[in-house]
Design a protein around this motif. Sequence first.
Motif, PDB file in Angstrom:
ATOM      1  N   SER A   1       0.841  -1.196   0.000  1.00  0.00           N
ATOM      2  CA  SER A   1       0.000   0.000   0.000  1.00  0.00           C
ATOM      3  C   SER A   1       0.882   1.254   0.000  1.00  0.00           C
ATOM      4  O   SER A   1       2.114   1.165   0.025  1.00  0.00           O
ATOM      5  N   TRP A   2       0.244   2.418  -0.009  1.00  0.00           N
ATOM      6  CA  TRP A   2       1.018   3.658   0.081  1.00  0.00           C
ATOM      7  C   TRP A   2       1.733   3.700   1.427  1.00  0.00           C
ATOM      8  O   TRP A   2       1.101   3.632   2.487  1.00  0.00           O
ATOM      9  N   SER A   3       3.049   3.772   1.380  1.00  0.00           N
ATOM     10  CA  SER A   3       3.880   3.714   2.583  1.00  0.00           C
ATOM     11  C   SER A   3       5.287   4.136   2.192  1.00  0.00           C
ATOM     12  O   SER A   3       5.533   4.551   1.046  1.00  0.00           O
ATOM     13  N   ALA A   4       6.216   4.017   3.112  1.00  0.00           N
ATOM     14  CA  ALA A   4       7.609   4.343   2.795  1.00  0.00           C
ATOM     15  C   ALA A   4       8.133   3.454   1.665  1.00  0.00           C
ATOM     16  O   ALA A   4       8.931   3.902   0.836  1.00  0.00           O
ATOM     17  N   SER A   5       7.682   2.209   1.626  1.00  0.00           N
ATOM     18  CA  SER A   5       8.195   1.282   0.613  1.00  0.00           C
ATOM     19  C   SER A   5       7.703   1.616  -0.794  1.00  0.00           C
ATOM     20  O   SER A   5       8.230   1.111  -1.779  1.00  0.00           O
ATOM     21  N   THR A   6       6.681   2.471  -0.904  1.00  0.00           N
ATOM     22  CA  THR A   6       6.178   2.885  -2.222  1.00  0.00           C
ATOM     23  C   THR A   6       6.248   4.405  -2.370  1.00  0.00           C
ATOM     24  O   THR A   6       5.576   4.985  -3.222  1.00  0.00           O
TER      25      THR A   6
ATOM     26  N   VAL B   1       3.017  10.576   0.473  1.00  0.00           N
ATOM     27  CA  VAL B   1       2.319   9.401   1.014  1.00  0.00           C
ATOM     28  C   VAL B   1       1.066   9.847   1.765  1.00  0.00           C
ATOM     29  O   VAL B   1      -0.006   9.239   1.637  1.00  0.00           O
ATOM     30  N   LYS B   2       1.197  10.925   2.528  1.00  0.00           N
ATOM     31  CA  LYS B   2       0.060  11.450   3.292  1.00  0.00           C
ATOM     32  C   LYS B   2      -1.076  11.878   2.364  1.00  0.00           C
ATOM     33  O   LYS B   2      -2.261  11.660   2.664  1.00  0.00           O
ATOM     34  N   GLN B   3      -0.693  12.484   1.245  1.00  0.00           N
ATOM     35  CA  GLN B   3      -1.708  12.942   0.292  1.00  0.00           C
ATOM     36  C   GLN B   3      -2.508  11.776  -0.273  1.00  0.00           C
ATOM     37  O   GLN B   3      -3.722  11.874  -0.468  1.00  0.00           O
ATOM     38  N   LEU B   4      -1.840  10.668  -0.514  1.00  0.00           N
ATOM     39  CA  LEU B   4      -2.508   9.522  -1.129  1.00  0.00           C
ATOM     40  C   LEU B   4      -3.126   8.584  -0.105  1.00  0.00           C
ATOM     41  O   LEU B   4      -4.045   7.830  -0.423  1.00  0.00           O
ATOM     42  N   LEU B   5      -2.597   8.602   1.112  1.00  0.00           N
ATOM     43  CA  LEU B   5      -3.144   7.765   2.183  1.00  0.00           C
ATOM     44  C   LEU B   5      -3.234   8.631   3.441  1.00  0.00           C
ATOM     45  O   LEU B   5      -2.325   8.631   4.284  1.00  0.00           O
ATOM     46  N   PRO B   6      -4.310   9.391   3.596  1.00  0.00           N
ATOM     47  CA  PRO B   6      -4.418  10.335   4.716  1.00  0.00           C
ATOM     48  C   PRO B   6      -4.251   9.706   6.088  1.00  0.00           C
ATOM     49  O   PRO B   6      -3.865  10.390   7.040  1.00  0.00           O
TER      50      PRO B   6
END
Length: 337
Positions: A42-47, A260-265
Amino acid sequence: MQRGITKLAAAAIAAGAMMLTGCSAPSAGGNETPVRFQMHWSWSASTAGFAVAQADGLYKAAGIDTRIEQGTGSGTAVQLVANGQADIGIADAVPISQQIEKGAPLVIVATMNQVTNIAMQVMESSGINSLQDLKGKTVAVPQGSAHAFLFPLFLEANGLTETDVTISNVPFASMPAALLQGNVDAIVGGQDTAVSLEQQNAKFKNFLFADYGVSPVAHSIFTTKNYAEKNPDAVKKFVSASLIGLSTARDNPEHAVAAVKQLLPDSVDDTVRAELEFLLPLLCAADANVIGRAEAAHWQQSNELLTRAKLLPAPLDIAESVSYDFLPPESELKSCK
């Protein structure tokens, strides 16, 4: 090593002409080429690099309409691309290589993490200051994972064998607790377990496998040979925009946290920040020259390592499984030096 697949090379060379003639299929809503991208997670540091590319509009600016699907693991991402349910994917090189070995017509077109993120963690109070101090200790290893297959090589590279330790089968999610509670002396995890320990204010030491002789190439961008042959321009544009996203994340981690925050609040900034601190150095690990390209010698060494770990029955033919033809020109690649 040969530069790559002959047909793919020809297709990539033809990409420039396709850009001029508009041969790539545009999206119904405009001139952008649709691309279905399957992530491993998912959207995270790894992506985060892909988050930057998406949030900054780099894919759109490149002329592609990228539909990004969050994932549940590298194995699933590989299956979805191999089955044609996605056009391009990002996954650990181990499951990609295993599917290629089984006959899946996949090709790796760029590399994100030059080495594995697998690492062993021990508490500072454990008295384990070097790997030699592991003798007689209990080590938690998630069975059935790449961690379990690579751990014997980690020991061997440092003069130890599995008989020198007691291996405990502990589920991945339970390992930080097992270490903190003293049920085991060491755990074999990655950035996830390291950040989990940090968040609990644990004082621990980190032994990255890559720093101790076990450094297989890790997460890479891949597609099918058929898609690459038919859509070389789309693959080149996707790779180029993604590498800019990865380079930007490395240069400005706070921008990556915001993306990441923008895509996964619901993402937790401090967690993303801590994992980026662990992961971003992997973009240029193993003495990589540029972001996005694992050199042929490193791929060869990596395949031999996976074969010794019994993750592959034999080393793959690099000329057939890896292509550099979809990378930007050398002058446009971000130097690691």
